[in-house]
Design a protein around this motif. Sequence first.
Motif, PDB file in Angstrom:
ATOM      1  N   ASN A   1      -2.533  14.780 -10.471  1.00 15.53           N
ATOM      2  CA  ASN A   1      -2.338  13.462 -11.069  1.00 15.53           C
ATOM      3  C   ASN A   1      -1.339  12.583 -10.320  1.00 15.53           C
ATOM      4  N   ILE A   2      -0.923  12.980  -9.121  1.00 12.74           N
ATOM      5  CA  ILE A   2      -0.196  12.083  -8.228  1.00 12.74           C
ATOM      6  C   ILE A   2      -1.227  11.529  -7.261  1.00 12.74           C
ATOM      7  N   ILE A   3      -1.592  10.263  -7.462  1.00 14.78           N
ATOM      8  CA  ILE A   3      -2.790   9.727  -6.809  1.00 14.78           C
ATOM      9  C   ILE A   3      -2.510   8.705  -5.709  1.00 14.78           C
ATOM     10  N   GLY A   4      -1.256   8.254  -5.591  1.00 16.05           N
ATOM     11  CA  GLY A   4      -1.011   7.222  -4.593  1.00 16.05           C
ATOM     12  C   GLY A   4       0.457   6.892  -4.453  1.00 16.05           C
ATOM     13  N   ILE A   5       0.723   5.926  -3.590  1.00 19.73           N
ATOM     14  CA  ILE A   5       2.093   5.494  -3.337  1.00 19.73           C
ATOM     15  C   ILE A   5       2.143   3.983  -3.164  1.00 19.73           C
ATOM     16  N   LYS A   6       3.193   3.388  -3.701  1.00 18.19           N
ATOM     17  CA  LYS A   6       3.571   2.019  -3.370  1.00 18.19           C
ATOM     18  C   LYS A   6       4.648   2.133  -2.303  1.00 18.19           C
ATOM     19  N   GLU A   7       4.335   1.717  -1.095  1.00 13.71           N
ATOM     20  CA  GLU A   7       5.215   1.883   0.053  1.00 13.71           C
ATOM     21  C   GLU A   7       5.833   0.539   0.401  1.00 13.71           C
ATOM     22  N   ALA A   8       7.149   0.425   0.213  1.00 10.24           N
ATOM     23  CA  ALA A   8       7.831  -0.860   0.382  1.00 10.24           C
ATOM     24  C   ALA A   8       8.835  -0.832   1.521  1.00 10.24           C
ATOM     25  N   THR A   9       8.592   0.005   2.530  1.00 12.39           N
ATOM     26  CA  THR A   9       9.482   0.004   3.685  1.00 12.39           C
ATOM     27  C   THR A   9       9.196  -1.167   4.613  1.00 12.39           C
ATOM     28  N   GLY A  10       7.977  -1.736   4.528  1.00 18.35           N
ATOM     29  CA  GLY A  10       7.571  -2.771   5.470  1.00 18.35           C
ATOM     30  C   GLY A  10       7.129  -2.202   6.803  1.00 18.35           C
ATOM     31  N   ASP A  11       7.070  -0.879   6.907  1.00 18.24           N
ATOM     32  CA  ASP A  11       6.650  -0.197   8.126  1.00 18.24           C
ATOM     33  C   ASP A  11       5.165   0.137   8.013  1.00 18.24           C
ATOM     34  N   VAL A  12       4.308  -0.673   8.639  1.00 21.19           N
ATOM     35  CA  VAL A  12       2.869  -0.477   8.474  1.00 21.19           C
ATOM     36  C   VAL A  12       2.387   0.813   9.127  1.00 21.19           C
ATOM     37  N   SER A  13       3.186   1.390  10.028  1.00 18.69           N
ATOM     38  CA  SER A  13       2.783   2.656  10.646  1.00 18.69           C
ATOM     39  C   SER A  13       2.778   3.799   9.647  1.00 18.69           C
ATOM     40  N   ARG A  14       3.461   3.615   8.528  1.00 20.67           N
ATOM     41  CA  ARG A  14       3.467   4.662   7.492  1.00 20.67           C
ATOM     42  C   ARG A  14       2.062   4.914   6.937  1.00 20.67           C
TER      43      ARG A  14
ATOM     44  N   ASP B   1      -8.335   9.754   0.608  1.00 16.97           N
ATOM     45  CA  ASP B   1      -8.508   9.363  -0.791  1.00 16.97           C
ATOM     46  C   ASP B   1      -7.181   9.026  -1.473  1.00 16.97           C
ATOM     47  N   PHE B   2      -6.068   9.383  -0.845  1.00 21.12           N
ATOM     48  CA  PHE B   2      -4.771   9.082  -1.435  1.00 21.12           C
ATOM     49  C   PHE B   2      -4.534   7.583  -1.348  1.00 21.12           C
ATOM     50  N   ILE B   3      -4.231   6.947  -2.469  1.00 23.77           N
ATOM     51  CA  ILE B   3      -4.141   5.489  -2.555  1.00 23.77           C
ATOM     52  C   ILE B   3      -2.842   5.000  -1.919  1.00 23.77           C
ATOM     53  N   PHE B   4      -2.975   4.013  -1.052  1.00 29.40           N
ATOM     54  CA  PHE B   4      -1.812   3.434  -0.380  1.00 29.40           C
ATOM     55  C   PHE B   4      -1.738   1.957  -0.736  1.00 29.40           C
ATOM     56  N   LEU B   5      -0.681   1.573  -1.458  1.00 25.28           N
ATOM     57  CA  LEU B   5      -0.464   0.195  -1.872  1.00 25.28           C
ATOM     58  C   LEU B   5       0.805  -0.326  -1.212  1.00 25.28           C
ATOM     59  N   SER B   6       0.711  -1.486  -0.596  1.00 28.05           N
ATOM     60  CA  SER B   6       1.901  -2.101  -0.018  1.00 28.05           C
ATOM     61  C   SER B   6       2.806  -2.604  -1.133  1.00 28.05           C
ATOM     62  N   GLY B   7       4.092  -2.391  -0.950  1.00 27.81           N
ATOM     63  CA  GLY B   7       5.076  -2.964  -1.861  1.00 27.81           C
ATOM     64  C   GLY B   7       5.912  -4.019  -1.172  1.00 27.81           C
ATOM     65  N   ASP B   8       5.396  -4.520  -0.043  1.00 27.39           N
ATOM     66  CA  ASP B   8       6.121  -5.501   0.767  1.00 27.39           C
ATOM     67  C   ASP B   8       5.169  -6.653   1.059  1.00 27.39           C
ATOM     68  N   ASP B   9       5.382  -7.786   0.402  1.00 28.74           N
ATOM     69  CA  ASP B   9       4.453  -8.908   0.526  1.00 28.74           C
ATOM     70  C   ASP B   9       4.295  -9.390   1.965  1.00 28.74           C
ATOM     71  N   ALA B  10       5.374  -9.353   2.742  1.00 28.99           N
ATOM     72  CA  ALA B  10       5.317  -9.884   4.102  1.00 28.99           C
ATOM     73  C   ALA B  10       4.381  -9.077   5.003  1.00 28.99           C
ATOM     74  N   THR B  11       4.164  -7.799   4.669  1.00 31.90           N
ATOM     75  CA  THR B  11       3.262  -6.958   5.463  1.00 31.90           C
ATOM     76  C   THR B  11       2.047  -6.486   4.659  1.00 31.90           C
ATOM     77  N   GLY B  12       1.873  -7.033   3.478  1.00 36.03           N
ATOM     78  CA  GLY B  12       0.763  -6.600   2.625  1.00 36.03           C
ATOM     79  C   GLY B  12      -0.599  -6.867   3.240  1.00 36.03           C
ATOM     80  N   PHE B  13      -0.771  -8.048   3.833  1.00 37.80           N
ATOM     81  CA  PHE B  13      -2.038  -8.386   4.475  1.00 37.80           C
ATOM     82  C   PHE B  13      -2.338  -7.402   5.601  1.00 37.80           C
ATOM     83  N   GLU B  14      -1.341  -7.142   6.453  1.00 36.69           N
ATOM     84  CA  GLU B  14      -1.537  -6.205   7.564  1.00 36.69           C
ATOM     85  C   GLU B  14      -1.878  -4.814   7.050  1.00 36.69           C
ATOM     86  N   THR B  15      -1.224  -4.409   5.975  1.00 39.47           N
ATOM     87  CA  THR B  15      -1.483  -3.091   5.400  1.00 39.47           C
ATOM     88  C   THR B  15      -2.922  -2.987   4.923  1.00 39.47           C
ATOM     89  N   MET B  16      -3.402  -4.003   4.226  1.00 42.56           N
ATOM     90  CA  MET B  16      -4.784  -3.970   3.758  1.00 42.56           C
ATOM     91  C   MET B  16      -5.764  -4.023   4.927  1.00 42.56           C
TER      92      MET B  16
END
Length: 297
Positions: free
Chosen positions: A160-173, A184-199
Amino acid sequence: MNAPLFCGSITALITPMKANGDVNFDDLQKLVEYHIQSGTDAIVAVGTTGESPTLNIKEHIEVVKKTVEFAQGKIPVIAGAGSNCTRDAMATAKLLENIDIIGCLSVAPYYNKPTQEGLYQHYKTIAANTDFPQILYNVPGRTSSDILPETVARLAEIPNIIGIKEATGDVSRLAKIKSLAGEDFIFLSGDDATGFETMKLGGQGVISVTNNIVAKDMAIMCELVREGRIEEAETINQRLMPLHKNLFVESNPVPAKWAAHKLGLISDPSVRLPLVPLSEKSQEIMLDSLKQAGLLD
């Protein structure tokens, strides 16, 4: 749990307050309706942007309940449920059991700076005591506690640990975590400035502060990325970039609340101590950002 529920433009919802510091539930209802009408994919209620550190547990649960009530099943709700005390995080998760949320977002323990093994045991213990899907929240700049990709991979083995909100701003993560934890592990950006790049690189979405004031733009941008219409999405992202950056000109959510008030989304920009109102200098920066985003003349 159906993974598509955790994707796209997800708002890290502010908790509106009155001048005396009480939660303003009338404004909360308006905000939820704003996100429904704007196409926001999901709401995080009482995350750290929702001032969870200064809401007591009764208020915390009530705000989540009311958010779900106001959503009327039209938009899924994720509850903030983290703490630097594992027992408190477990207790919060238990109190959320009878509320119709789709999962919990759990910030990494702050201040006490656990080791990687401590982080693993913290999240493992919480997950073992609730059936809710759990999303890890890694924001070292606020917590001084960094959940490393190798630890994320260990935690991803817990069902039941299905994903992470990653707010380091490091898109290499993204690539590192996906390679260790699985696609299948969900990766959500927690940094608006790099959110587009992450997606663009394969992340499923953004848990956004910017979304609080430009919900429709953020929803459209995320949908365009999912459709592969990258240039159109990038145009929106570039227009919003001053907001992505300057909504953190002072401690979040102070600028977001000020901007939401300026745009008529909430009736009062109040925050609770130790946060204080936005300074005059930062107000000028935010005004300029709102104009650049096309929100004010």
